[in-house]
Design a protein around this motif. Structure first.
Motif, PDB file in Angstrom:
ATOM      1  N   ASN A  16      13.719 -42.498  10.991  1.00 47.42           N
ATOM      2  CA  ASN A  16      12.340 -42.282  11.427  1.00 47.42           C
ATOM      3  C   ASN A  16      12.070 -40.838  11.812  1.00 47.42           C
ATOM      4  N   MET A  19      11.375 -39.325   8.471  1.00 47.02           N
ATOM      5  CA  MET A  19      10.111 -39.780   7.905  1.00 47.02           C
ATOM      6  C   MET A  19       8.919 -39.212   8.660  1.00 47.02           C
ATOM      7  N   THR A  20       9.045 -39.081   9.954  1.00 52.31           N
ATOM      8  CA  THR A  20       7.949 -38.502  10.730  1.00 52.31           C
ATOM      9  C   THR A  20       7.711 -37.060  10.308  1.00 52.31           C
ATOM     10  N   ALA A  22       8.473 -35.885   7.353  1.00 51.21           N
ATOM     11  CA  ALA A  22       7.950 -35.947   5.981  1.00 51.21           C
ATOM     12  C   ALA A  22       6.453 -36.248   5.988  1.00 51.21           C
ATOM     13  N   TRP A  23       6.023 -37.139   6.851  1.00 51.77           N
ATOM     14  CA  TRP A  23       4.617 -37.549   6.863  1.00 51.77           C
ATOM     15  C   TRP A  23       3.713 -36.595   7.622  1.00 51.77           C
ATOM     16  N   TYR A  24       4.213 -36.032   8.726  1.00 51.86           N
ATOM     17  CA  TYR A  24       3.332 -35.267   9.608  1.00 51.86           C
ATOM     18  C   TYR A  24       3.747 -33.818   9.824  1.00 51.86           C
ATOM     19  N   SER A  41       7.751 -32.905   1.392  1.00 50.75           N
ATOM     20  CA  SER A  41       7.783 -34.209   2.059  1.00 50.75           C
ATOM     21  C   SER A  41       8.658 -35.198   1.300  1.00 50.75           C
ATOM     22  N   TRP A  42       8.586 -35.183  -0.015  1.00 48.66           N
ATOM     23  CA  TRP A  42       9.451 -36.053  -0.818  1.00 48.66           C
ATOM     24  C   TRP A  42      10.922 -35.715  -0.599  1.00 48.66           C
ATOM     25  N   ALA A  45      11.862 -37.081   2.713  1.00 52.26           N
ATOM     26  CA  ALA A  45      11.877 -38.545   2.668  1.00 52.26           C
ATOM     27  C   ALA A  45      13.129 -39.079   1.979  1.00 52.26           C
ATOM     28  N   GLU A  48      15.472 -39.808   4.584  1.00 50.26           N
ATOM     29  CA  GLU A  48      15.034 -40.992   5.336  1.00 50.26           C
ATOM     30  C   GLU A  48      15.527 -42.252   4.633  1.00 50.26           C
ATOM     31  N   THR A  76       9.466 -46.217  15.253  1.00 45.28           N
ATOM     32  CA  THR A  76       8.499 -45.276  14.680  1.00 45.28           C
ATOM     33  C   THR A  76       7.521 -44.789  15.737  1.00 45.28           C
TER      34      THR A  76
END
Length: 115
Positions: A16, A19-20, A22-24, A41-42, A45, A48, A76
């Protein structure tokens, strides 16, 4: 050695974090082209997934799929709250706290024995 019941929690927490970001994480780089932050980001990820897939594989020997998903959601929220404050410098408001607490209450019922 990490106990079998704790290993998925540790792996999910680590996944997480990736991923956090990657997303933000790209929100601090609004001057960069969108295609570039998507590729970055990919790439983040990927790591992740390298943690989440084993977390769920190992975790399913101890927990149900619903319990694993619930753990992942609570983790998360915790990771996101820390990330929001520490990295994005955005506060968590009372409304956020109440919403997160209600989700945590839902998690309690997932893990609680039959009613």
């Amino acid at each position: 050695m990490i106990p079998q019941s704790i290993l998925p929690i540790v792996l999910l927490a680590m996944s997480n974090i990736f991923m956090t970001f990657a997303w933000y994480g790209h929100l601090k780089f609004t001057d960069k082209p969108l295609w570039l932050v998507i590729l970055a980001s990919w790439g983040i990820a990927f790591f992740e997934y390298c943690l989440a897939v084993p977390a769920n594989r190992f975790g399913h020997a101890v927990y149900s799929a619903a319990e694993l998903k619930t753990m992942q959601e609570v983790i998360t929220l915790i990771v996101f709250a820390i990330f929001s404050i520490a990295y994005l410098n955005e506060p968590i408001t009372i409304n956020h706290g109440v919403g997160f607490a209600l989700i945590a209450l839902g998690a309690f019922f997932v893990f609680k024995g039959p009613l």
